[in-house]
Write a protein that holds these residues in place. Structure first.
Motif, short mmCIF file in Angstrom:
data_model
loop_
_atom_site.label_atom_id
_atom_site.label_comp_id
_atom_site.label_asym_id
_atom_site.label_seq_id
_atom_site.Cartn_x
_atom_site.Cartn_y
_atom_site.Cartn_z
N TRP A 39 83.91 57.19 86.01
CA TRP A 39 82.54 57.61 85.70
C TRP A 39 82.50 58.96 85.00
CZ3 TRP A 39 78.37 54.58 86.21
CH2 TRP A 39 77.10 55.16 86.10
N THR A 40 83.37 59.87 85.40
CA THR A 40 83.36 61.22 84.84
C THR A 40 84.43 61.45 83.78
OG1 THR A 40 84.72 62.00 86.67
CG2 THR A 40 82.32 62.23 86.90
N GLU A 42 86.13 61.58 80.37
CA GLU A 42 85.56 61.71 79.03
C GLU A 42 86.40 60.96 78.01
OE1 GLU A 42 84.83 65.84 78.15
OE2 GLU A 42 82.90 65.72 79.16
N SER A 53 81.08 60.48 78.63
CA SER A 53 81.45 59.76 79.85
C SER A 53 80.20 59.04 80.35
CB SER A 53 81.96 60.73 80.92
OG SER A 53 80.89 61.53 81.41
N ALA A 55 78.77 59.78 83.00
CA ALA A 55 77.96 60.88 83.53
C ALA A 55 77.19 61.62 82.44
CB ALA A 55 78.85 61.86 84.31
N THR A 60 75.94 62.79 87.49
CA THR A 60 76.90 62.61 88.58
C THR A 60 76.20 62.32 89.90
OG1 THR A 60 76.99 65.01 88.89
CG2 THR A 60 78.71 64.01 87.51
#
Length: 124
Positions: A39-40, A42, A53, A55, A60
């Motif tokens: 998820w985070t 890049e 990303s 996020a 987040t």
């Protein structure tokens, strides 16, 4: 072979039926921690703009609204705990995973990545 976990058998069956995941994904054990890491993570933008990303647009804290970085459009919270409509329509899940993976990662997500992202979102 791994046992089913994370998503649950019914969710996997529904996602396979909707075409979101292929049948071999039923043998995968979805990993929320891998989903959180992905998820985070890049990825370079294909147009040379700033790396992105999940996020980048969704944030987040998935209990809060996000904002699309390019259009500025507000995105409803991803967390099913505050947005009960999330992850209830398999066709929408398939559509948005395809669209967002292509935009963010520059490619379609693998079945493992899809399962992990969904497992992560479900923990929020």
């Amino acid at each position: 072979m791994k046992h089913l976990s994370g998503l649950g058998k019914q969710t996997l069956i529904a996602l396979i039926a909707a075409g979101t995941l292929s049948a071999p994904a039923a043998l995968l054990a979805a990993d929320p921690a891998a989903g959180a890491a992905g998820w985070t993570k890049e990825y370079p933008a294909p147009d040379g703009s700033k790396a992105r990303s999940c996020a980048t647009c969704h944030g987040t804290d998935l209990t809060q609204p996000g904002r699309h970085v390019k259009t500025g459009k507000t995105i409803d919270p991803m967390a099913p705990s505050v947005n009960p409509q999330r992850l209830t329509d398999e066709k929408k899940v398939a559509k948005w995973l395809l669209r967002n993976c292509r935009w963010t990662l520059g490619r379609e997500c693998s079945d493992t990545e899809k399962a992990d992202f969904i497992a992560y979102i479900k923990t929020q």
